[in-house]
Design a protein around this motif. Structure first.
Motif, mmCIF file in Angstrom:
data_model
loop_
_atom_site.group_PDB
_atom_site.id
_atom_site.type_symbol
_atom_site.label_atom_id
_atom_site.label_comp_id
_atom_site.label_asym_id
_atom_site.label_seq_id
_atom_site.Cartn_x
_atom_site.Cartn_y
_atom_site.Cartn_z
ATOM 1 N N LEU A 1 5.182 -6.133 3.395
ATOM 2 C CA LEU A 1 4.039 -5.284 3.735
ATOM 3 C C LEU A 1 4.401 -4.331 4.867
ATOM 4 C CD1 LEU A 1 1.056 -4.668 3.224
ATOM 5 C CD2 LEU A 1 0.482 -6.426 4.905
ATOM 6 N N TYR B 1 0.030 -7.658 10.830
ATOM 7 C CA TYR B 1 0.280 -6.303 10.356
ATOM 8 C C TYR B 1 -0.594 -5.294 11.107
ATOM 9 C CZ TYR B 1 0.795 -2.285 7.300
ATOM 10 O OH TYR B 1 1.053 -1.027 6.817
ATOM 11 N N LEU C 1 0.575 5.546 6.398
ATOM 12 C CA LEU C 1 -0.531 4.803 5.803
ATOM 13 C C LEU C 1 -1.885 5.451 6.076
ATOM 14 C CD1 LEU C 1 -1.367 2.208 4.260
ATOM 15 C CD2 LEU C 1 -1.677 1.129 6.493
ATOM 16 N N THR D 1 -1.315 5.317 0.251
ATOM 17 C CA THR D 1 -2.345 4.366 -0.132
ATOM 18 C C THR D 1 -1.683 3.220 -0.881
ATOM 19 O OG1 THR D 1 -2.856 5.351 -2.296
ATOM 20 C CG2 THR D 1 -3.991 6.248 -0.387
ATOM 21 N N LEU D 2 -2.034 2.003 -0.508
ATOM 22 C CA LEU D 2 -1.436 0.811 -1.094
ATOM 23 C C LEU D 2 -2.539 -0.152 -1.494
ATOM 24 C CD1 LEU D 2 1.052 -0.972 -1.743
ATOM 25 C CD2 LEU D 2 0.940 -1.800 0.621
ATOM 26 N N LYS D 3 -2.584 -0.500 -2.783
ATOM 27 C CA LYS D 3 -3.565 -1.461 -3.282
ATOM 28 C C LYS D 3 -2.823 -2.654 -3.861
ATOM 29 C CE LYS D 3 -7.296 -0.647 -5.297
ATOM 30 N NZ LYS D 3 -8.264 -0.348 -6.395
ATOM 31 N N THR E 1 6.432 -1.210 3.590
ATOM 32 C CA THR E 1 5.854 -0.279 2.625
ATOM 33 C C THR E 1 5.712 1.102 3.246
ATOM 34 O OG1 THR E 1 3.628 -0.979 3.289
ATOM 35 C CG2 THR E 1 4.607 -2.074 1.374
ATOM 36 N N ASN F 1 4.286 1.320 8.797
ATOM 37 C CA ASN F 1 4.126 2.524 7.995
ATOM 38 C C ASN F 1 3.338 3.636 8.700
ATOM 39 O OD1 ASN F 1 3.754 4.432 6.010
ATOM 40 N ND2 ASN F 1 2.671 3.094 4.594
ATOM 41 N N TYR G 1 -4.596 4.256 3.661
ATOM 42 C CA TYR G 1 -5.530 3.294 3.065
ATOM 43 C C TYR G 1 -4.759 2.077 2.573
ATOM 44 C CZ TYR G 1 -8.767 1.313 -0.404
ATOM 45 O OH TYR G 1 -9.560 0.482 -1.135
ATOM 46 N N LEU G 2 -5.293 0.906 2.878
ATOM 47 C CA LEU G 2 -4.708 -0.348 2.420
ATOM 48 C C LEU G 2 -5.824 -1.234 1.884
ATOM 49 C CD1 LEU G 2 -2.424 -2.555 2.261
ATOM 50 C CD2 LEU G 2 -3.080 -3.181 4.600
ATOM 51 N N SER G 3 -5.601 -1.829 0.716
ATOM 52 C CA SER G 3 -6.586 -2.744 0.144
ATOM 53 C C SER G 3 -5.854 -3.981 -0.358
ATOM 54 C CB SER G 3 -7.339 -2.081 -1.013
ATOM 55 O OG SER G 3 -8.207 -3.015 -1.651
ATOM 56 N N CYS H 1 -10.312 -3.952 3.279
ATOM 57 C CA CYS H 1 -9.930 -2.543 3.205
ATOM 58 C C CYS H 1 -9.632 -2.028 4.610
ATOM 59 C CB CYS H 1 -11.046 -1.712 2.571
ATOM 60 S SG CYS H 1 -11.462 -2.175 0.878
#
Length: 367
Positions: free
Chosen positions: A218, A241, A254, A225-227, A221, A251, A256-258, A327
């Motif tokens: 993680l 994180y 970054l 955006t990471l889902k 990455t 990152n 958006y992260l979900s 989120c």
């Protein structure tokens, strides 16, 4: 016996009214006959909304969507050298002879003024599938792909015998987003994708529910955006994180992260040491996210919302849903920008660096 009429030799002022009176299917059929014919048909300005390509066994399926909700379906059979066109109730089939069926994709993109493929879909990876070899000449000519979707993604596609290895080597450098779904057997094969400069990466794990997404992966990455759908995570790892984000040690791209876990999220453990400030649920705020992002799953709603702020005053918001979804939204860098917009439904905008070390390492893997 009929005598062929040289319609393309007519003067321009006579030819164009004739083309305007043609049915839609007639225009498309004419446009693929020659470059000269395509040049005139293109002047009719038949603009499409988007084009999707689906590569199935021995078939390339092309779906052209227009602003008036009309659709043109083109099926190109690589084994029978046959092309089917369907528009509403109209249907045309022909055998193009020595011309490969895939050569009809680019002319249709040209006359419909389409600059990129919205979705390039690989439904299933077949072992030693010869169809991938026949589509490579087409794929090398695609200028841009907004999103690559691999519906059946296994570690086999990275093996030396994989029929997709050459395809992905061609496609990924011109792609903005990747969606990987179904059973990911060995997550270590995905790490190179996670490190790529994609606008969005969406991972859907439907197999082993006991698998946890490692904090180290993680952290590395690089997507905007990471889902991680249906991916269980450790609350402690997600808390670490967020602390790394506070220290600007993860990152920097970054937005958006979900992520999801089974059951309710331990709020106190997730927010430990973050100096999070609670935000009333009734507060109406939206966020600017690049790409096509679905905020929450079906029937899920936000339970609690918190803001965290770094030393450089960059802010982010953590939202916890009813079904274990967390989120993470990063606010725009400018502190004066208060016009944050909700994650939109537009196509991903390409921001890709061809010098990325990810692609160099990816290509080296298959040399």
């Amino acid at each position: 016996m009929t005598t062929p009429f040289p319609v393309l030799r007519l003067p321009y002022l006579v030819l164009m009214p004739i083309l305007e009176q043609m049915e839609f299917m007639e225009r498309i059929t004419l446009s693929v006959l020659s470059k000269r014919a395509r040049m005139f048909v293109k002047l009719l300005k038949m603009k499409c909304k988007h084009i999707n390509l689906r590569l199935e066994y021995n078939t390339v399926k092309m779906n052209v969507c227009f602003d008036n909700d009309e659709e043109l379906s083109v099926d190109m059979y690589t084994d029978r050298l046959k092309v089917n066109l369907k528009h509403g109730k109209d249907h045309i089939s022909w055998w193009p002879g020595s011309l490969p069926p895939m050569d009809y994709v680019l002319p249709i993109m040209d006359v419909t003024h389409c600059k990129s493929i919205k979705k390039l879909i690989f439904p299933k990876v077949y072992e030693y599938d010869p169809a991938y070899d026949t589509t490579i000449p087409l794929l090398t000519k695609l200028p841009k792909v907004d999103e690559v979707i691999v519906e059946d993604f296994t570690s086999y596609i990275f093996s030396p015998d994989s029929p997709l290895r050459n395809v992905l080597r061609i496609i990924l450098p011109v792609s903005s987003a990747v969606t990987i779904s179904d059973h990911v057997r060995k997550p270590k094969y995905l790490r190179e994708i996670f490190k790529g400069n994609f606008d969005a990466v969406n991972v859907q794990l439907l197999g082993d529910n006991d698998w946890r997404f490692p904090l180290n992966d993680l952290r590395k990455t690089n997507a905007k955006t990471l889902k991680l759908d249906s991916v269980a995570f450790k609350v402690e790892d997600l808390n670490l994180y967020f602390k790394l984000w506070m220290k600007k040690k993860c990152n920097p791209r970054l937005e958006y992260l979900s992520v999801r876990q089974e059951g309710n999220v331990n709020k106190n453990l997730l927010l430990k040491g973050l100096n999070a400030v609670p935000v009333p649920i009734e507060t109406k705020r939206t966020f600017r996210i690049s790409g096509n992002v679905e905020q929450l799953g079906w029937g899920e709603r936000i339970v609690v919302e918190f803001d965290i702020t770094r030393a450089d005053r960059r802010q982010a918001t953590i939202r916890i849903g009813t079904h274990g979804t967390v989120c993470f939204y990063v606010w725009p860098e400018s502190t004066n920008d208060t016009t944050n917009l909700v994650p939109n439904q537009f196509s991903f905008m390409r921001r890709f660096s061809f010098s990325s070390t990810f692609y160099n390492s990816f290509i080296e893997r298959f040399k």
